[in-house]
Enzyme design. Structure first.
Site, PDB file in Angstrom:
ATOM      1  N   ASP A 270       0.834  -1.199   0.000  1.00 34.07           N
ATOM      2  CA  ASP A 270       0.000   0.000   0.000  1.00 34.07           C
ATOM      3  C   ASP A 270       0.871   1.253   0.000  1.00 34.07           C
ATOM      4  OD1 ASP A 270      -1.959   1.890   0.235  1.00 34.07           O
ATOM      5  OD2 ASP A 270      -2.558   1.359   2.289  1.00 34.07           O
ATOM      6  N   LYS A 277       1.539   7.937   0.460  1.00 36.54           N
ATOM      7  CA  LYS A 277       1.951   7.945   1.866  1.00 36.54           C
ATOM      8  C   LYS A 277       3.327   8.592   2.011  1.00 36.54           C
ATOM      9  CE  LYS A 277      -0.377   3.707   3.412  1.00 36.54           C
ATOM     10  NZ  LYS A 277      -1.224   4.342   4.421  1.00 36.54           N
ATOM     11  N   ASP A 288       0.152  -5.074   4.589  1.00 36.54           N
ATOM     12  CA  ASP A 288      -1.242  -4.668   4.358  1.00 36.54           C
ATOM     13  C   ASP A 288      -2.103  -5.787   3.765  1.00 36.54           C
ATOM     14  OD1 ASP A 288      -2.962  -2.593   4.884  1.00 36.54           O
ATOM     15  OD2 ASP A 288      -2.807  -1.712   2.880  1.00 36.54           O
ATOM     16  N   GLU A 349      -8.019   2.436   0.475  1.00 37.83           N
ATOM     17  CA  GLU A 349      -8.263   1.430  -0.565  1.00 37.83           C
ATOM     18  C   GLU A 349      -8.774   0.112  -0.012  1.00 37.83           C
ATOM     19  OE1 GLU A 349      -5.500   1.773   0.943  1.00 37.83           O
ATOM     20  OE2 GLU A 349      -4.932  -0.305   1.300  1.00 37.83           O
ATOM     21  N   ARG A 351     -11.067  -0.596   2.185  1.00 39.42           N
ATOM     22  CA  ARG A 351     -12.535  -0.672   2.218  1.00 39.42           C
ATOM     23  C   ARG A 351     -13.108  -0.872   0.820  1.00 39.42           C
ATOM     24  NH1 ARG A 351     -12.564   5.057   5.149  1.00 39.42           N
ATOM     25  NH2 ARG A 351     -10.660   4.088   5.901  1.00 39.42           N
TER      26      ARG A 351
HETATM   27  N1  BES Z   1      -3.216   0.230   5.182  1.00 36.37           N
HETATM   28  C1  BES Z   1      -3.626   1.484   5.666  1.00 36.37           C
HETATM   29  C2  BES Z   1      -3.875   1.466   7.168  1.00 36.37           C
HETATM   30  C3  BES Z   1      -2.710   1.852   8.012  1.00 36.37           C
HETATM   31  C4  BES Z   1      -2.271   3.159   8.052  1.00 36.37           C
HETATM   32  C5  BES Z   1      -2.089   0.934   8.813  1.00 36.37           C
HETATM   33  C6  BES Z   1      -1.231   3.515   8.861  1.00 36.37           C
HETATM   34  C7  BES Z   1      -1.029   1.282   9.623  1.00 36.37           C
HETATM   35  C8  BES Z   1      -0.606   2.579   9.646  1.00 36.37           C
HETATM   36  C9  BES Z   1      -4.910   1.943   4.977  1.00 36.37           C
HETATM   37  O1  BES Z   1      -5.078   1.514   3.682  1.00 36.37           O
HETATM   38  C10 BES Z   1      -4.884   3.429   4.972  1.00 36.37           C
HETATM   39  O2  BES Z   1      -4.006   3.971   4.379  1.00 36.37           O
HETATM   40  N2  BES Z   1      -5.827   4.057   5.649  1.00 36.37           N
HETATM   41  C11 BES Z   1      -5.873   5.482   5.745  1.00 36.37           C
HETATM   42  C12 BES Z   1      -7.313   5.893   5.635  1.00 36.37           C
HETATM   43  C13 BES Z   1      -7.498   7.367   5.535  1.00 36.37           C
HETATM   44  C14 BES Z   1      -6.991   7.868   4.204  1.00 36.37           C
HETATM   45  C15 BES Z   1      -8.957   7.679   5.693  1.00 36.37           C
HETATM   46  C16 BES Z   1      -5.295   5.875   7.106  1.00 36.37           C
HETATM   47  O3  BES Z   1      -5.625   5.240   8.100  1.00 36.37           O
HETATM   48  O4  BES Z   1      -4.481   6.782   7.146  1.00 36.37           O
HETATM   49 ZN    ZN Z   2      -4.108  -0.267   3.163  1.00 41.06          ZN
HETATM   50 ZN    ZN Z   3      -4.130   2.844   2.289  1.00 40.32          ZN
END
Ligand code: BES
Ligand code: ZN
Ligand code: ZN
Length: 496
Positions: A270, A277, A288, A349, A351
């Site tokens: 991811d 990111k 992920d 992504e 969800r």
């Molecule tokens: N895989 C990530 C979740 C994640 C983020 C796990 C940081 C560990 C650390 C997920 O796909 C994601 O990026 N979620 C975003 C959602 C946001 C854009 C609403 C997040 O949590 O920052």
């Molecule tokens: Zn993710």
């Molecule tokens: Zn993500």
């Protein structure tokens, strides 16, 4: 590693180390510890009085060449307060013992169950503790320490009458521990060694070997089925997506039993996509796909445990990459269910792919759903690396899961899903948007998004973003993937 039963009297057990556990009682060795105390000429009592052997949780005390024992060493692991003792304590104690001894190049040991603690449940926990503690993440190190390994671990301290219970627990513990390590191994793989196609191949190989039905949908089939949410994430990558489906069908299905759908997020890497990111720590995003790995690991165990219910495992697998073809913020996608989604952030992504995964699981006949996903950073803020975040649409179904988590010794905490939160993801330009509109509650809005696709089917979402990866080595577990939620879900399934 071999795991055996050792029926000999304790003094006659010839091993590199004999291991047992002591409680934080303040009253000196009792029961089987008293027996061992005698063999050491009262050394344990003296260490206890001197404050070197307190029984404090996970404290280790090593005695070399105990006088009247055949064992070369005696290791005592603190089990904490007797009142709080449970099989979960024993799982950790067993793991601590194994890692302590392995680090000292001991190759075999026998673990003595204490008086009153000889149960199937405890034997299972000990074996799970051994196997998960033995797992290392040094697969790609060319200079790994070859002299540090455990050859054989035995369980001792049972009577002839207790033997069959210990044997049963040992068998079950081995199946579950190995399945958990199988899942951890998948999570540990970096994204260049585990693309969606490779994950699908590995899942397929596992299923074939275990005798489970398996079907892998390729990008063409995924498009034919109009899985637009999954495709929208995959379109940014040169690696094609896969939808992995593994099915366990019991020989004699119980009438009226549920059909359980397990849906696991498998984003093999991811980057965030166009909503990219930050570089710092991005390497962790190889994990992920932990939700998907957990579900695939569960299926491996189920093939051997043979529960009475049908279980359908659905794992959408893709990379989330930026690129010339990647989806962009504001894009509107149509999910397999027909719902339209405004993608406001391409990093939300998980969800999206779960939307199609959950819909497909229902179409395949699932009556009760559980999804597991490393879904949100917000769950790390709320619960850190301690509890799995639990969300549910049906309290009876959710309560069953929470009870299973307790029995499995996995910490999980339910969060609210009031209707007010659903408003946060109402779409401006489509039916629904993939992030909340800036009001907080990030893990809950993520859960609500998935719930929209579960509809009336009882559904549970496990946010394992904080718990699927161990940032530091623990005395009972290596740094890296944990395989969290596997044991709980196996319990839930076996409870029917
Ligand atoms: N895989 C990530 C979740 C994640 C983020 C796990 C940081 C560990 C650390 C997920 O796909 C994601 O990026 N979620 C975003 C959602 C946001 C854009 C609403 C997040 O949590 O920052
Ligand atoms: Zn993710
Ligand atoms: Zn993500």
């Amino acid at each position: 590693m071999q795991i055996n039963l050792e029926a000999k009297p304790l003094a006659a057990v010839e091993v590199d180390a004999l291991v047992t556990y002591v409680f934080d009682d303040n009253d000196g060795p009792q029961g089987r510890a008293a027996e061992l105390d005698q063999f050491t000429g009262g050394l344990l009592s003296r260490l206890n009085k001197g404050g070197e052997l307190t029984g404090k949780s996970l404290e280790t005390t090593l005695v070399h060449a105990p006088a009247n024992l055949k064992a070369a060493r005696l290791l005592l692991v603190g089990a904490g307060k007797r009142e709080q003792f449970a099989s979960a304590t024993l799982r950790k104690v067993a793991g601590v013992a194994l890692r302590y001894l392995k680090a000292r190049a001991v190759h075999n040991f026998a673990f003595v169950l204490r008086e009153g603690g000889v149960t199937e449940e405890n034997a299972q926990a000990v074996v799970e503790g051994f196997l998960t503690a033995d797992f290392e993440t040094d697969k790609y190190k060319t200079d790994r320490k070859k002299e540090k390994f455990i050859d054989s671990a035995a369980i001792a301290g049972f009577t002839e009458a207790e033997k069959s219970a210990v044997e049963k627990g040992m068998t079950r513990g081995r199946i579950i521990g190995e399945a958990q390590n199988f899942a951890r191994d998948l999570v540990n793989e970096p994204s260049n060694k585990l693309t969606p196609r490779i994950l699908a191949d590995k899942a397929q190989a596992m299923a074939k070997e275990a005798g489970l039905a398996v079907e892998v949908l390729d990008e063409k089939k995924i498009a034919e089925l109009k899985m637009g949410a999954l495709l929208s994430v995959a379109q940014g990558s040169v690696e094609p997506p896969r939808m992995i489906v593994i099915t366990y069908t019991p020989a004699n299905p119980k009438t009226g039993a549920p059909v359980i759908g397990l849906v696991g997020k498998a984003v093999t890497f991811d980057t965030g996509g166009i909503s990219i990111k930050p570089a710092d720590g991005m390497e962790k995003m190889k994990y992920d796909m932990a939700g998907g790995a957990t579900m695939i690991g569960i299926m491996k165990a189920l093939a051997a445990l043979k529960p009475n219910v049908k279980v359908i495992c659905v794992v959408p697998a893709t990379e989330n990459m930026p690129g010339g073809k990647a989806q962009k913020p504001g894009d509107i996608q149509t999910a397999m269910s027909g719902k339209t989604i405004e993608v406001l952030n391409t990093d939300a992504e998980g969800r999206l792919i779960l939307a199609d995964g959950v819909h497909y699981a229902k179409q395949l006949g699932a009556t009760h759903l559980v999804d597991a996903a490393t879904l949100t950073g917000a769950i790390v803020v709320a619960l850190a690396n301690v509890n799995v975040g639990v969300f549910g649409s049906d309290q009876a179904w959710t309560d069953k899961l929470l009870a299973s988590a307790k029995d499995a010794g996995e910490k999980m905490w339910q969060l609210p899903m009031d209707d007010e939160y659903r408003e946060f993801i109402k779409g401006s330009f489509a039916d629904i948007q993939n992030i909340g509109s800036g009001k907080g509650g990030g893990s809950i809005t993520g859960a609500w998004f998935i719930r929209e696709f579960a509809g009336d089917t009882p559904w549970i979402h496990l946010d394992i973003a904080g718990t699927a990866w161990n940032d530091d080595t623990k005395p009972w577990l290596a740094k890296g993937p944990t395989g969290v939620a596997l044991r709980t879900l196996i319990r839930l399934i076996m409870s029917f």
